[in-house]
Design a protein around this motif. Structure first.
Motif, PDB file in Angstrom:
ATOM      1  N   PRO A 106      15.217  41.234  -6.804  1.00 38.84           N
ATOM      2  CA  PRO A 106      14.783  41.332  -8.203  1.00 38.84           C
ATOM      3  C   PRO A 106      15.414  42.550  -8.875  1.00 38.84           C
ATOM      4  O   PRO A 106      15.568  43.602  -8.252  1.00 38.84           O
ATOM      5  CB  PRO A 106      13.266  41.481  -8.099  1.00 38.84           C
ATOM      6  CG  PRO A 106      12.914  41.023  -6.720  1.00 38.84           C
ATOM      7  CD  PRO A 106      14.087  41.379  -5.878  1.00 38.84           C
ATOM      8  N   SER A 131       7.023  47.734 -10.654  1.00 40.56           N
ATOM      9  CA  SER A 131       7.408  47.543  -9.258  1.00 40.56           C
ATOM     10  C   SER A 131       7.663  48.858  -8.538  1.00 40.56           C
ATOM     11  O   SER A 131       7.597  48.914  -7.305  1.00 40.56           O
ATOM     12  CB  SER A 131       8.647  46.655  -9.180  1.00 40.56           C
ATOM     13  OG  SER A 131       8.348  45.353  -9.651  1.00 40.56           O
ATOM     14  N   GLY A 179       9.317  45.005  -5.415  1.00 39.59           N
ATOM     15  CA  GLY A 179       9.824  43.640  -5.350  1.00 39.59           C
ATOM     16  C   GLY A 179       9.827  43.036  -3.968  1.00 39.59           C
ATOM     17  O   GLY A 179      10.421  41.982  -3.751  1.00 39.59           O
ATOM     18  N   VAL A 199       7.531  38.826  -7.404  1.00 46.69           N
ATOM     19  CA  VAL A 199       8.331  39.153  -8.585  1.00 46.69           C
ATOM     20  C   VAL A 199       7.397  39.227  -9.778  1.00 46.69           C
ATOM     21  O   VAL A 199       6.840  38.212 -10.209  1.00 46.69           O
ATOM     22  CB  VAL A 199       9.419  38.096  -8.836  1.00 46.69           C
ATOM     23  CG1 VAL A 199      10.224  38.448 -10.089  1.00 46.69           C
ATOM     24  CG2 VAL A 199      10.334  37.968  -7.630  1.00 46.69           C
ATOM     25  N   PHE A 252      12.324  38.612   0.211  1.00 47.18           N
ATOM     26  CA  PHE A 252      12.135  39.360  -1.029  1.00 47.18           C
ATOM     27  C   PHE A 252      12.624  40.804  -0.880  1.00 47.18           C
ATOM     28  O   PHE A 252      12.054  41.595  -0.130  1.00 47.18           O
ATOM     29  CB  PHE A 252      10.663  39.341  -1.440  1.00 47.18           C
ATOM     30  CG  PHE A 252      10.312  38.180  -2.337  1.00 47.18           C
ATOM     31  CD1 PHE A 252      10.802  36.916  -2.089  1.00 47.18           C
ATOM     32  CD2 PHE A 252       9.512  38.357  -3.446  1.00 47.18           C
ATOM     33  CE1 PHE A 252      10.490  35.846  -2.911  1.00 47.18           C
ATOM     34  CE2 PHE A 252       9.189  37.302  -4.278  1.00 47.18           C
ATOM     35  CZ  PHE A 252       9.675  36.033  -4.014  1.00 47.18           C
ATOM     36  N   ASN A 253      13.692  41.111  -1.611  1.00 46.39           N
ATOM     37  CA  ASN A 253      14.304  42.446  -1.623  1.00 46.39           C
ATOM     38  C   ASN A 253      14.436  43.030  -0.227  1.00 46.39           C
ATOM     39  O   ASN A 253      13.923  44.126   0.060  1.00 46.39           O
ATOM     40  CB  ASN A 253      13.508  43.401  -2.519  1.00 46.39           C
ATOM     41  CG  ASN A 253      14.410  44.426  -3.197  1.00 46.39           C
ATOM     42  OD1 ASN A 253      15.630  44.316  -3.165  1.00 46.39           O
ATOM     43  ND2 ASN A 253      13.809  45.424  -3.812  1.00 46.39           N
TER      44      ASN A 253
END
Length: 475
Positions: free
Chosen positions: A67, A146, A201, A205, A459-460
């Motif tokens: 993200p 975030s 992130g 998201v 995710f990230n």
């Protein structure tokens, strides 16, 4: 990979999927140029539903997602790795301020809204959003959430965590979490909104948020004050807090070294006070009759020997000139040579001693370097920068002795019971330091939460959560 791209184009539109590497290139490096990566594509959804579609496709195809908002991370938190297998999920097109409720003092804002744009919208409604920072012209609301951003008004209003009343987010399984309703009481177990704030992130998201607003400032007065030491600066803060309550919104400490660098390297800046001082303080007082009240407090402090010189901004332009000096410190340091930046926190009352003792320790251990600690003294958070000797090659110095310098700084912070990250996050820059100093209980809990919500690690990846060290010894 082609199958993933084809599915994305079919589901959210060809114009939302950027594969031309020349168009992607600006988003493959962090803004300081320390981290560089590669990406399969840049995805630019315009709605939360489209974000959910992207997440579902990524999950089904095992494609990592990074993200990205304004790409202003100080720790490489929004930069993909070099494998080229990840999708950059840009939130910049989710840029609608859905509503501002003047009576409730709340706003629902999408993740891609730029902070400065939101400031202007709140001001037009007769309100304000009380969080600001140097990157306000490019930082986005989603990125600020975030990373649990801080800035210069935390002293009164807290970090982003305290200003978020609810979030909307897409979770790693593709479901949309709708937590936008600003409930004062909600006792349904774990607080998912708070869990997503500061998660960089790695757990979801953020696509929109309900944010708290405050009344427009009736009057703001800014003062630049010279003091003898960080201890005197803290004495001044405590004295002013006792008199003014919560009217002091910003209290920034600046060493003479950094003031001189700004005057040397930033055109148009001027020395605020004539008397040379080893340290300086920049204060914002907000409230009725602000100038008169701040003047009275400064006169009282001078009478008790707390300050060496002071000036109050006679108008908005002079106050802006003070803040330009403060906001230009990092730029001036970069112009002067290589700098190692450490965003650290210790208890407020312990900060003056830490600044002096840790600075002396680092300078003694690594002759030729200069330590400058500046920033949010009232929050117990300073930017503890170590500047290289003049003429140093940046790339060589950052690795040797740079790595050893940062290790020493983080060890000193940990010994003082502090945090190696006050407001910038962990990203990829501080993974090794976090693994070494984070403590087994904290790290185990973070890894368990990550595994529970994002079991495939899409995710990230490579951010915030230090990987487990490989097992050693006989099985």
């Amino acid at each position: 990979m082609n199958s993933t791209i084809d599915r994305l184009r079919k589901q959210i539109g060809t114009d939302r999927v950027v594969t031309d590497q020349s168009d992607i290139q600006p988003w493959l490096s962090d803004w300081r140029g320390l981290y560089h990566g590669a990406a399969l594509a840049l995805i630019e959804p315009r709605t939360t539903a489209e974000v959910a579609e992207v997440v579902r496709i990524a999950r089904e195809t095992g494609t990592p997602l990074v993200p990205q908002g304004g790409n202003t991370s100080m720790v490489g938190g929004a930069t993909p790795d070099s494998s080229g297998t990840a999708l950059i999920l840009s939130l910049r097109r989710l840029n609608t301020i859905r509503r501002i409720d003047r009576d409730a003092r709340m706003a629902v804002v999408e993740a891609g809204v730029i902070l400065q744009t939101f400031h202007e919208a709140a001001e037009a409604a007769g309100l304000r959003f009380p969080l600001t920072l140097g990157a306000r012209g490019s930082a986005t609301i989603g990125g600020l959430i975030s990373t649990n951003a801080g800035g210069t008004q935390v002293l009164r209003f807290g970090t982003m965590r305290g200003l978020v009343a609810g979030v909307e987010a897409v979770l790693p399984d593709g479901q949309i979490y709708d937590g936008l309703t600003a409930l004062k009481k909600d006792n349904r177990g774990y607080d998912l909104t708070q869990l997503l704030i500061g998660a960089e992130g790695t757990l979801g998201v953020v696509t929109a948020a309900t944010l708290r607003l405050v009344p427009a400032a009736s009057e703001t007065a800014s003062a630049w004050i010279g003091v003898a030491s960080p201890h005197r600066a803290l004495d001044l803060l405590r004295s002013m807090e006792a008199t003014s309550g919560a009217a002091i919104e910003s209290f920034e400490i600046i060493p003479a070294h950094d003031l001189e660098l700004v005057l040397e390297h930033i055109p148009g800046t001027r020395r605020p006070v004539a008397t040379p001082s080893a340290w300086h303080v920049l204060i914002d007082y907000v409230g009725h009759d602000a100038t008169a009240r701040l003047t009275a407090m400064i006169e009282d402090a001078a009478g008790r020997g707390l300050i060496e010189d002071a000036t109050i901004g006679a108008n908005g332009a002079q106050a802006a000139a003070f803040w330009r000096i403060r906001d230009s410190i990092s730029e001036a340091e970069r112009a002067a040579g290589p700098t190692l930046a450490h965003d650290i926190a210790v208890a407020v009352d312990a900060m003056p001693e830490f600044i002096e003792s840790a600075g002396a320790t680092v300078e003694a251990r690594f002759p030729g370097v200069t330590v400058s600690a500046f920033g949010h003294l009232g929050d117990g958070n300073v930017h503890f920068h170590v500047n290289a000797p003049k003429g140093t090659d940046a790339a060589t110095w950052r690795s040797n002795p740079g790595a050893a310098i940062s290790t020493l700084v983080y060890d000193l912070v940990t010994q003082a019971g502090g945090s190696i990250s006050a407001e910038h996050g962990i990203g990829q820059m501080k993974l090794d330091a976090f693994a070494r100093t984070g403590g087994t209980a904290r790290l185990a809990a973070l890894r368990a939460i990550k595994q529970g919500l994002d079991p495939h690690g899409l995710f990230n990846p490579g951010k915030l959560i230090p990987p487990l060290a490989p097992a050693t010894g006989a099985p």
